[in-house]
Design an enzyme around this catalytic site. Structure first.
Site, PDB file in Angstrom:
ATOM      1  CD  GLU A 164      18.245   0.595  -4.027  1.00  0.00           C
ATOM      2  OE1 GLU A 164      17.477  -0.234  -4.528  1.00  0.00           O
ATOM      3  OE2 GLU A 164      18.010   1.188  -2.949  1.00  0.00           O
ATOM      4  NE  ARG A 165      16.526   6.834  -5.478  1.00  0.00           N
ATOM      5  CZ  ARG A 165      15.872   7.645  -4.663  1.00  0.00           C
ATOM      6  NH1 ARG A 165      16.409   8.812  -4.326  1.00  0.00           N
ATOM      7  NH2 ARG A 165      14.687   7.314  -4.184  1.00  0.00           N
ATOM      8  CG  HIS A 225      20.260  -9.938 -31.986  1.00  0.00           C
ATOM      9  ND1 HIS A 225      20.879  -8.788 -31.570  1.00  0.00           N
ATOM     10  CD2 HIS A 225      21.123 -10.949 -31.696  1.00  0.00           C
ATOM     11  CE1 HIS A 225      22.057  -9.067 -31.038  1.00  0.00           C
ATOM     12  NE2 HIS A 225      22.240 -10.372 -31.119  1.00  0.00           N
ATOM     13  CG  PHE A 232       7.442  -5.496  -5.405  1.00  0.00           C
ATOM     14  CD1 PHE A 232       6.762  -6.560  -5.993  1.00  0.00           C
ATOM     15  CD2 PHE A 232       6.813  -4.254  -5.356  1.00  0.00           C
ATOM     16  CE1 PHE A 232       5.486  -6.399  -6.521  1.00  0.00           C
ATOM     17  CE2 PHE A 232       5.541  -4.077  -5.887  1.00  0.00           C
ATOM     18  CZ  PHE A 232       4.877  -5.141  -6.467  1.00  0.00           C
ATOM     19  CB  ILE A 233      11.562  -8.508  -0.288  1.00  0.00           C
ATOM     20  CG1 ILE A 233      10.430  -7.692   0.360  1.00  0.00           C
ATOM     21  CG2 ILE A 233      12.834  -8.442   0.536  1.00  0.00           C
ATOM     22  CD1 ILE A 233      10.650  -6.189   0.324  1.00  0.00           C
ATOM     23  NE  ARG A 252      20.612 -13.702 -40.058  1.00  0.00           N
ATOM     24  CZ  ARG A 252      20.045 -14.891 -40.103  1.00  0.00           C
ATOM     25  NH1 ARG A 252      20.778 -15.975 -39.910  1.00  0.00           N
ATOM     26  NH2 ARG A 252      18.750 -15.004 -40.333  1.00  0.00           N
ATOM     27  N   GLY A 280       0.778  -1.225   0.000  1.00  0.00           N
ATOM     28  CA  GLY A 280       0.000   0.000   0.000  1.00  0.00           C
ATOM     29  C   GLY A 280       0.810   1.276   0.000  1.00  0.00           C
ATOM     30  CB  ALA A 281       3.865   2.282   1.274  1.00  0.00           C
ATOM     31  N   GLY A 326      14.459 -12.160 -35.672  1.00  0.00           N
ATOM     32  CA  GLY A 326      13.743 -13.215 -34.965  1.00  0.00           C
ATOM     33  C   GLY A 326      14.537 -13.805 -33.820  1.00  0.00           C
TER      34      GLY A 326
END
Length: 384
Positions: free
Chosen positions: A246-247, A342, A165-166, A272, A138-139, A344
């Site tokens: 972290e950012r 690349h 999401f840990i 290719r 909720g945050a 397909g």
């Protein structure tokens, strides 16, 4: 691994020059480690949904997990991140193997030797896996609104709430957890190290398949007061300080991923052939490659400069926001073009660029969404 020392300006501050990004011995060490211990196995780890614990120990044997703590600095971490991703690793591997980078900084900087000995040092030795639990259903990005509550009862805190999401939440031996110990808002948040007593649910993701992610539930979990990190109700400031590093790290992951995608694409279009000639001989292709290289070089130069400023302890919150957003945007454009060139094969799971395409999407969400970065920068500039 000792970081190289720069010269100093008249005011005594270290002058971080481009030379310091070379760190040749560190680069070679990480390059060899990645090619030997990570790249050949990454496909299987993606299928397994996690990296093996043994990898943590192997990285620790080379002192890689101690960078930024027992030795080295942010610039060494930049070098480490670049080399792992650009030699066949991924941002998902970085998230899984170096979760201690967000799990233990608060512990390390608290000066609490007991917590260091029980949690931080074992993580640096690869013996324990730590994670950081801040986000709640909720945050989201609103750290000041977390609701997970910790009520003190004698020599323990009783914790109730949930986190989501840990990163490394499934494998974690301890979780540095943001809890509410005081009044509503940012002033009532503390950090507790929680070892057990909670339940975990593994989450399935678009990318970062080798990095386990969990939802955590705390129901009357009893945590010793001695597991409090720093002072009670000072957790918000601790969290905000670490967001800068972290950012920056996620910005480095972004341009390094873009560089790896470009390298793979150049190799592909050179080998290719279509209509009797290599793809790279088509002007539309070579111009796309040049555009990719330009975006990467501009971003890398800026992010490295911002990293140097953060490393010097400068206040550059706005620039960190710019760096992360710019790197994420460049990475998104580059990996998309890489998949396109690349053809397909770029859509196949056996193609490495397909993994980078999926993994790159989280970089504009984790560590502060791009929209949050823009809003924060606008406020700092007096525009909002």
């Amino acid at each position: 691994m000792v970081a190289q020392q720069g010269s100093r300006d008249p005011g005594g501050a270290p002058v971080i020059t481009k030379d310091l990004y070379e760190r040749k011995e560190l680069r070679q060490l990480v390059r060899d480690f990645t090619r030997r211990e990570i790249a050949p196995h990454l496909g299987q780890w993606e299928r397994d949904g996690e990296i093996p614990r043994e990898l943590h120990k192997k990285a620790a044997e080379l002192d890689l997990l101690g960078i930024g703590f027992e030795h080295g600095d942010l610039i060494d971490s930049v070098v480490l991140t670049e080399e792992i991703i650009q030699n066949g690793g991924s941002s998902g591997v970085m998230a899984a193997l170096f979760t201690l980078g967000i799990a233990i900084p608060h512990i390390w900087q608290s000066g609490n030797e007991d917590l260091r000995e029980r949690f931080a040092k074992p993580a640096i030795r690869g013996e324990k896996i730590g994670s950081l639990a801040v986000t709640e259903p909720g945050a989201g990005s609103d750290v000041a609104s977390i609701r997970t509550k910790a009520v003190r009862e004698g020599d323990v805190y009783v914790v109730n709430g949930e986190k989501t999401f840990i990163t490394s939440g499934c494998r974690a031996d301890f979780v540095t957890t943001a809890v509410r110990t005081g009044e509503p808002g940012y002033k009532g948040i503390s950090l507790l190290v929680i070892e057990d007593g909670f339940t975990r649910r593994k989450l399935d993701k678009m990318g970062w398949h080798c990095s386990d992610t969990a939802e955590l539930h705390f129901d009357d979990v009893r945590v010793p007061v001695k597991n409090l990190v720093g002072e009670e109700n000072q957790g918000f400031a601790q969290i905000m300080r670490q967001f800068q590093v972290e950012r920056v790290t996620m910005a480095v992951e972004a341009y390094a991923t873009a560089q790896r995608a470009l390298d793979l694409t150049v190799d592909w279009v050179r080998n290719r052939e279509t209509f009797g000639k290599p793809l790279i001989k088509n002007q539309v292709v070579s111009h796309k490659l040049a555009g990719m290289a330009q975006k990467i070089d501009l971003t890398r130069t800026y992010v490295r400069e911002v990293a140097a400023r953060v490393n010097r302890g400068e206040d550059c919150v706005t620039e960190v926001c710019f760096a992360k957003n710019a790197a994420v945007e460049a990475c998104g454009e580059v990996v998309d073009t890489a998949v396109q060139l690349h053809g397909g094969m770029g859509y196949m799971r056996e193609s490495e660029v397909e993994r980078h395409y999926r993994d790159a999407r989280i970089l504009g969400i984790g560590g502060g969404a791009s929209e949050v970065m823009t809003e924060l920068a606008a406020r700092r500039l007096g525009f909002a």
